[in-house]
Design a protein around this motif. Structure first.
Motif, mmCIF file in Angstrom:
data_model
loop_
_atom_site.group_PDB
_atom_site.id
_atom_site.type_symbol
_atom_site.label_atom_id
_atom_site.label_comp_id
_atom_site.label_asym_id
_atom_site.label_seq_id
_atom_site.Cartn_x
_atom_site.Cartn_y
_atom_site.Cartn_z
ATOM 1 N N PRO A 27 4.554 15.977 66.045
ATOM 2 C CA PRO A 27 5.736 15.241 66.519
ATOM 3 C C PRO A 27 5.729 13.771 66.076
ATOM 4 C CG PRO A 27 4.928 16.667 68.245
ATOM 5 C CD PRO A 27 3.914 16.720 67.120
ATOM 6 N N LEU A 28 4.559 13.142 66.061
ATOM 7 C CA LEU A 28 4.478 11.743 65.624
ATOM 8 C C LEU A 28 4.877 11.622 64.153
ATOM 9 C CD1 LEU A 28 3.805 8.797 66.227
ATOM 10 C CD2 LEU A 28 1.405 9.325 65.714
ATOM 11 N N GLU A 29 4.382 12.533 63.314
ATOM 12 C CA GLU A 29 4.750 12.508 61.895
ATOM 13 C C GLU A 29 6.242 12.780 61.711
ATOM 14 O OE1 GLU A 29 0.568 14.072 59.877
ATOM 15 O OE2 GLU A 29 1.979 15.533 60.713
ATOM 16 N N GLU A 30 6.799 13.708 62.499
ATOM 17 C CA GLU A 30 8.233 13.996 62.432
ATOM 18 C C GLU A 30 9.047 12.761 62.810
ATOM 19 O OE1 GLU A 30 9.681 17.519 64.442
ATOM 20 O OE2 GLU A 30 7.743 18.481 64.119
ATOM 21 N N ALA A 31 8.636 12.084 63.877
ATOM 22 C CA ALA A 31 9.345 10.886 64.320
ATOM 23 C C ALA A 31 9.268 9.796 63.258
ATOM 24 C CB ALA A 31 8.775 10.385 65.645
ATOM 25 N N ARG A 32 8.100 9.596 62.690
ATOM 26 C CA ARG A 32 7.969 8.568 61.640
ATOM 27 C C ARG A 32 8.850 8.892 60.443
ATOM 28 N NH1 ARG A 32 1.417 7.541 61.919
ATOM 29 N NH2 ARG A 32 1.496 6.033 63.634
ATOM 30 N N ALA A 33 8.911 10.167 60.050
ATOM 31 C CA ALA A 33 9.755 10.558 58.917
ATOM 32 C C ALA A 33 11.230 10.343 59.248
ATOM 33 C CB ALA A 33 9.489 12.020 58.544
ATOM 34 N N TYR A 34 11.649 10.742 60.428
ATOM 35 C CA TYR A 34 13.048 10.600 60.823
ATOM 36 C C TYR A 34 13.452 9.124 60.906
ATOM 37 C CZ TYR A 34 17.348 10.799 63.500
ATOM 38 O OH TYR A 34 18.637 10.632 63.913
ATOM 39 N N PHE A 35 12.636 8.321 61.592
ATOM 40 C CA PHE A 35 12.998 6.912 61.802
ATOM 41 C C PHE A 35 12.692 6.022 60.609
ATOM 42 C CE2 PHE A 35 13.175 8.471 66.137
ATOM 43 C CZ PHE A 35 14.366 7.891 66.564
ATOM 44 N N ALA A 36 12.155 6.581 59.517
ATOM 45 C CA ALA A 36 12.030 5.810 58.276
ATOM 46 C C ALA A 36 13.419 5.398 57.801
ATOM 47 C CB ALA A 36 11.317 6.627 57.203
ATOM 48 N N PHE B 41 12.865 -8.736 69.552
ATOM 49 C CA PHE B 41 13.970 -7.871 69.941
ATOM 50 C C PHE B 41 14.080 -6.664 69.013
ATOM 51 C CE2 PHE B 41 18.283 -6.311 70.137
ATOM 52 C CZ PHE B 41 18.411 -6.107 71.493
ATOM 53 N N THR B 42 13.885 -6.872 67.716
ATOM 54 C CA THR B 42 13.935 -5.757 66.770
ATOM 55 C C THR B 42 12.914 -4.692 67.141
ATOM 56 O OG1 THR B 42 14.784 -7.098 64.957
ATOM 57 C CG2 THR B 42 13.578 -5.105 64.341
ATOM 58 N N LEU B 43 11.700 -5.111 67.455
ATOM 59 C CA LEU B 43 10.658 -4.149 67.827
ATOM 60 C C LEU B 43 11.023 -3.431 69.122
ATOM 61 C CD1 LEU B 43 7.906 -2.868 67.255
ATOM 62 C CD2 LEU B 43 6.882 -4.760 68.553
ATOM 63 N N ALA B 44 11.494 -4.167 70.112
ATOM 64 C CA ALA B 44 11.870 -3.560 71.393
ATOM 65 C C ALA B 44 13.029 -2.583 71.216
ATOM 66 C CB ALA B 44 12.246 -4.645 72.402
ATOM 67 N N ASP B 45 14.017 -2.956 70.422
ATOM 68 C CA ASP B 45 15.168 -2.091 70.179
ATOM 69 C C ASP B 45 14.751 -0.821 69.445
ATOM 70 O OD1 ASP B 45 18.100 -1.679 70.256
ATOM 71 O OD2 ASP B 45 17.961 -1.926 68.083
ATOM 72 N N PHE B 46 13.820 -0.953 68.511
ATOM 73 C CA PHE B 46 13.306 0.201 67.781
ATOM 74 C C PHE B 46 12.569 1.146 68.735
ATOM 75 C CE2 PHE B 46 10.056 2.091 64.822
ATOM 76 C CZ PHE B 46 10.933 2.851 64.067
ATOM 77 N N ALA B 47 11.735 0.593 69.619
ATOM 78 C CA ALA B 47 11.021 1.433 70.590
ATOM 79 C C ALA B 47 12.008 2.171 71.494
ATOM 80 C CB ALA B 47 10.058 0.580 71.416
ATOM 81 N N PHE B 48 13.074 1.472 71.918
ATOM 82 C CA PHE B 48 14.124 2.117 72.705
ATOM 83 C C PHE B 48 14.764 3.253 71.914
ATOM 84 C CE2 PHE B 48 18.771 2.315 73.265
ATOM 85 C CZ PHE B 48 18.822 2.909 74.519
ATOM 86 N N ALA B 49 15.082 3.013 70.652
ATOM 87 C CA ALA B 49 15.713 4.032 69.814
ATOM 88 C C ALA B 49 14.838 5.273 69.695
ATOM 89 C CB ALA B 49 16.024 3.465 68.428
ATOM 90 N N ASP C 263 15.590 4.125 59.665
ATOM 91 C CA ASP C 263 15.951 2.906 60.408
ATOM 92 C C ASP C 263 15.341 1.739 59.640
ATOM 93 O OD1 ASP C 263 16.516 0.922 62.244
ATOM 94 O OD2 ASP C 263 15.970 2.143 63.968
ATOM 95 N N ARG C 264 15.959 1.436 58.509
ATOM 96 C CA ARG C 264 15.345 0.554 57.525
ATOM 97 C C ARG C 264 15.147 -0.874 57.986
ATOM 98 N NH1 ARG C 264 18.240 1.242 52.116
ATOM 99 N NH2 ARG C 264 16.713 -0.340 51.603
ATOM 100 N N PHE C 265 16.064 -1.428 58.774
ATOM 101 C CA PHE C 265 15.879 -2.820 59.195
ATOM 102 C C PHE C 265 14.567 -2.967 59.962
ATOM 103 C CE2 PHE C 265 16.245 -6.519 61.911
ATOM 104 C CZ PHE C 265 16.624 -7.480 60.987
ATOM 105 N N ALA C 266 14.348 -2.087 60.914
ATOM 106 C CA ALA C 266 13.126 -2.169 61.721
ATOM 107 C C ALA C 266 11.889 -1.861 60.884
ATOM 108 C CB ALA C 266 13.219 -1.217 62.912
ATOM 109 N N THR C 267 11.929 -0.774 60.128
ATOM 110 C CA THR C 267 10.724 -0.373 59.391
ATOM 111 C C THR C 267 10.399 -1.337 58.256
ATOM 112 O OG1 THR C 267 11.993 1.185 58.032
ATOM 113 C CG2 THR C 267 10.930 2.054 60.017
ATOM 114 N N GLU C 268 11.415 -1.879 57.593
ATOM 115 C CA GLU C 268 11.146 -2.839 56.520
ATOM 116 C C GLU C 268 10.670 -4.179 57.065
ATOM 117 O OE1 GLU C 268 14.363 -2.971 53.688
ATOM 118 O OE2 GLU C 268 14.186 -0.812 53.293
ATOM 119 N N ASN C 269 10.859 -4.398 58.360
ATOM 120 C CA ASN C 269 10.318 -5.592 59.006
ATOM 121 C C ASN C 269 8.993 -5.309 59.705
ATOM 122 O OD1 ASN C 269 12.033 -8.142 58.804
ATOM 123 N ND2 ASN C 269 13.551 -6.520 59.033
#
Length: 130
Positions: A3-12, A55-63, A14-20
Protein backbone atom coordinates in the motif's frame (compact mmCIF):
# COMPACT_ATOMS: atom_id res chain seq x y z
CA UNK A 1 3.15 -3.70 -4.53
CA UNK A 2 2.60 -2.65 -0.90
CA UNK A 3 0.00 0.00 0.00
CA UNK A 4 2.84 2.44 0.74
CA UNK A 5 4.38 1.83 -2.70
CA UNK A 6 0.94 2.21 -4.33
CA UNK A 7 0.37 5.51 -2.52
CA UNK A 8 3.80 6.82 -3.50
CA UNK A 9 3.18 5.88 -7.15
CA UNK A 10 -0.28 7.46 -7.19
CA UNK A 11 0.74 10.69 -5.42
CA UNK A 12 3.83 11.13 -7.62
CA UNK A 13 1.28 12.96 -9.77
CA UNK A 14 1.00 15.60 -7.04
CA UNK A 15 3.99 17.31 -8.56
CA UNK A 16 4.07 20.56 -6.59
CA UNK A 17 4.42 18.72 -3.29
CA UNK A 18 6.71 15.94 -4.50
CA UNK A 19 8.99 18.25 -6.49
CA UNK A 20 9.36 20.32 -3.33
CA UNK A 21 10.50 17.25 -1.41
CA UNK A 22 7.32 15.81 0.16
CA UNK A 23 7.56 12.05 0.72
CA UNK A 24 4.95 9.64 2.05
CA UNK A 25 6.53 7.74 4.94
CA UNK A 26 3.61 5.91 6.51
CA UNK A 27 -0.12 5.50 6.05
CA UNK A 28 -2.94 3.76 7.81
CA UNK A 29 -6.70 3.62 7.74
CA UNK A 30 -7.21 7.05 9.33
CA UNK A 31 -3.84 8.80 9.04
CA UNK A 32 -0.79 9.56 6.90
CA UNK A 33 2.72 10.69 7.76
CA UNK A 34 4.78 12.66 5.25
CA UNK A 35 8.21 14.27 5.49
CA UNK A 36 10.12 17.00 3.70
CA UNK A 37 13.91 17.31 3.74
CA UNK A 38 14.67 21.00 3.87
CA UNK A 39 17.10 22.80 1.60
CA UNK A 40 18.02 26.46 1.19
CA UNK A 41 15.12 26.80 -1.27
CA UNK A 42 12.66 26.12 1.60
CA UNK A 43 13.94 29.07 3.64
CA UNK A 44 13.00 32.73 3.74
CA UNK A 45 15.27 35.79 3.94
CA UNK A 46 15.63 35.31 7.71
CA UNK A 47 16.86 31.74 7.22
CA UNK A 48 13.68 30.26 8.69
CA UNK A 49 11.52 27.66 6.97
CA UNK A 50 8.90 29.36 4.79
CA UNK A 51 5.35 28.97 6.00
CA UNK A 52 4.41 27.85 2.51
CA UNK A 53 6.74 24.86 2.81
CA UNK A 54 5.08 23.84 6.08
CA UNK A 55 1.63 24.29 4.58
CA UNK A 56 2.53 22.36 1.42
CA UNK A 57 3.67 19.39 3.51
CA UNK A 58 0.58 19.53 5.75
CA UNK A 59 -1.75 19.80 2.75
CA UNK A 60 -0.02 16.85 1.09
CA UNK A 61 -0.41 14.73 4.25
CA UNK A 62 -4.11 15.66 4.32
CA UNK A 63 -4.46 14.69 0.65
CA UNK A 64 -2.83 11.30 1.21
CA UNK A 65 -4.82 10.53 4.37
CA UNK A 66 -8.17 11.62 2.94
CA UNK A 67 -7.84 10.13 -0.54
CA UNK A 68 -5.79 6.95 -0.56
CA UNK A 69 -8.15 3.98 -0.48
CA UNK A 70 -11.15 6.32 -0.13
CA UNK A 71 -13.54 8.25 -2.33
CA UNK A 72 -11.99 11.34 -3.93
CA UNK A 73 -11.87 14.24 -1.49
CA UNK A 74 -10.86 17.86 -2.00
CA UNK A 75 -9.99 20.46 0.59
CA UNK A 76 -12.61 23.14 1.16
CA UNK A 77 -11.14 25.02 4.13
CA UNK A 78 -7.68 24.80 5.67
CA UNK A 79 -6.24 26.87 8.46
CA UNK A 80 -2.64 26.84 9.64
CA UNK A 81 -1.30 28.16 12.90
CA UNK A 82 2.46 28.66 13.06
CA UNK A 83 3.67 27.92 16.58
CA UNK A 84 7.45 28.32 16.42
CA UNK A 85 10.30 28.38 13.90
CA UNK A 86 11.34 24.96 12.64
CA UNK A 87 14.85 23.84 13.50
CA UNK A 88 16.97 21.32 11.63
CA UNK A 89 16.60 19.97 8.12
CA UNK A 90 13.48 17.83 8.27
CA UNK A 91 9.75 18.48 8.66
CA UNK A 92 7.24 15.77 9.49
CA UNK A 93 3.47 16.09 9.07
CA UNK A 94 0.96 13.66 10.53
CA UNK A 95 -2.62 14.02 9.27
CA UNK A 96 -5.31 12.30 11.32
CA UNK A 97 -8.99 11.95 10.58
CA UNK A 98 -11.24 13.47 13.21
CA UNK A 99 -14.53 12.91 11.38
CA UNK A 100 -15.58 11.16 8.18
CA UNK A 101 -19.09 11.89 7.00
CA UNK A 102 -20.92 10.89 3.85
CA UNK A 103 -20.07 14.15 2.04
CA UNK A 104 -17.49 15.86 4.24
CA UNK A 105 -14.36 15.16 6.27
CA UNK A 106 -12.38 16.91 8.98
CA UNK A 107 -8.66 16.32 9.69
CA UNK A 108 -6.02 17.71 12.01
CA UNK A 109 -2.40 17.86 10.92
CA UNK A 110 0.58 18.30 13.23
CA UNK A 111 3.85 19.53 11.72
CA UNK A 112 7.01 18.87 13.70
CA UNK A 113 10.65 19.68 13.09
CA UNK A 114 13.70 17.43 13.21
CA UNK A 115 13.79 17.59 17.04
CA UNK A 116 10.11 16.68 17.35
CA UNK A 117 9.00 20.20 18.28
CA UNK A 118 5.46 21.07 17.19
CA UNK A 119 5.97 23.94 14.73
CA UNK A 120 2.53 24.22 13.10
CA UNK A 121 -0.99 22.88 13.38
CA UNK A 122 -3.42 22.64 10.49
CA UNK A 123 -7.13 21.92 10.48
CA UNK A 124 -8.62 20.86 7.17
CA UNK A 125 -12.18 20.29 6.03
CA UNK A 126 -12.89 18.54 2.79
CA UNK A 127 -15.72 17.62 0.45
CA UNK A 128 -16.13 14.03 -0.71
CA UNK A 129 -16.59 14.29 -4.47
CA UNK A 130 -15.98 10.72 -5.68
Amino acid sequence: MTPLEEARAYFAGDRFATENGAVIEELGENYAVCTMTLTDSHRNALGNVMGGAMFTLADFAFAVASNFGRKATVSTVSQITFLRPARGNLLRARAEMVRQGRTSVYYEVSVTDESGNLVARVTASGAVIG
